[in-house]
Enzyme design. Sequence first.
Site, PDB file in Angstrom:
ATOM      1  N   CYS A 103       1.042  -0.693   0.008  1.00 20.22           N
ATOM      2  CA  CYS A 103      -0.011  -0.081  -0.165  1.00 20.22           C
ATOM      3  C   CYS A 103       1.087   1.399  -0.313  1.00 20.22           C
ATOM      4  CB  CYS A 103      -0.779  -0.054   1.197  1.00 20.22           C
ATOM      5  SG  CYS A 103      -1.925   1.745   1.075  1.00 20.22           S
ATOM      6  N   CYS A 253      -3.273   7.279  -4.962  1.00 18.68           N
ATOM      7  CA  CYS A 253      -2.705   5.428  -4.508  1.00 18.68           C
ATOM      8  C   CYS A 253      -2.337   5.183  -4.894  1.00 18.68           C
ATOM      9  CB  CYS A 253      -3.824   4.319  -5.205  1.00 18.68           C
ATOM     10  SG  CYS A 253      -4.085   2.879  -5.073  1.00 18.68           S
TER      11      CYS A 253
HETATM   12  O1  PYC Z   1      -1.683   3.674  -1.984  1.00 22.07           O
HETATM   13  O2  PYC Z   1      -1.446   1.836  -2.650  1.00 22.07           O
HETATM   14  C1  PYC Z   1      -2.593   2.822  -1.888  1.00 22.07           C
HETATM   15  C2  PYC Z   1      -3.321   2.358  -1.673  1.00 22.07           C
HETATM   16  C3  PYC Z   1      -4.071   0.928  -1.863  1.00 22.07           C
HETATM   17  C4  PYC Z   1      -5.886   0.544  -1.639  1.00 22.07           C
HETATM   18  C5  PYC Z   1      -5.109   2.295  -0.904  1.00 22.07           C
HETATM   19  N1  PYC Z   1      -4.397   2.689  -1.046  1.00 22.07           N
END
Ligand code: PYC
Length: 327
Positions: A103, A253
């Site tokens: 993550c 993300c």
């Molecule tokens: O930042 O990789 C990330 C992530 C995955 C799910 C929520 N954030």
Amino acid sequence: MGLLARKVVVVTAAAGTSLRVVDSHTAGEPTRVVVDGGPDLGNGSLASQRRRLQDEHDDLRRAVILEPRGSDALVGALLCRTPNKACAAGVIFFNNVGYLGMCGHGAIGVAVTLAHLGRVELGALRLDTPVGTVAVDLTGPNDATVENVESYCWRADVAVDVDGLGTVHGDVAWGGNWFFLVDRAPVPLDLAHEAALTEAARRIKAALASQGVRGADGAEIDHIELFGPPRADHADSRNFVLCPGDAYDRSPCGTGTSAKLACLAARGTLAPGEPWVQESVIGSHFTARYRPAANGRIVPSISGQAYVCAEATLIRHAADPFRDGIG
Ligand code: PYC
């Protein structure tokens, strides 16, 4: 940094007692780090510790993430021992429905949290995760760059028939989790359309599953990423990322941006070292770059900011009917 990193001491406790947590957000996406009181998962690899957590202590995930103590948007991070001498700590990430490989926003949140607690100093450190080790450069109390696991585009321009949307084209890529990346979002990328974005992404995910589109080794594609033009002048793209439990990522993300870079690299549209500014659906940003790795893979680096916003003790009273969360 030398091979023997200064270790973060991980305090475990008998299952069921209180958990000390630190909450932060990275570009708006929350991370709850369990800093003390997690179960003893042994001294094995992070992948084996994740299996033990899942098989023997899933109540911890539910208590930390689900209501009444948490929320669907929250990502949990359990600090663990690591057999890897180069790593400051192991970390297992989890959410409202299960466990994550890596993550990106969470790794930035963990590093900032460890610095906040005085458990690491600014500078370079490594974290061990179930899908490999990641390097973190804490460039300030709130700023970190995560060098993610190797990422790659698995299938380019895959067509799926989606209920109500027709034929949708996208790439399948690994960035520490499996993503389906759709270049032209079928719905405007703003919070006024959150429900419609969520529904579109859910339908795309269902179509992938029913039409047998999967990642390497038959892995389920559990993150859907929709892209469109950015709002900020300095950004390259805006996204909406639906996570496995149907919550959307408030940040751009980290693993999803890694997957995006892998696809851009595979197409030759982003050069090694060139910055890519990814904007989230709430208007926050990560800056990402990559260096090439073997077999057409890349090593992405994601830079972002996190802020600690709470320190708490989660209490799970023996008589509390919702000590392990609701649901
Ligand atoms: O930042 O990789 C990330 C992530 C995955 C799910 C929520 N954030």
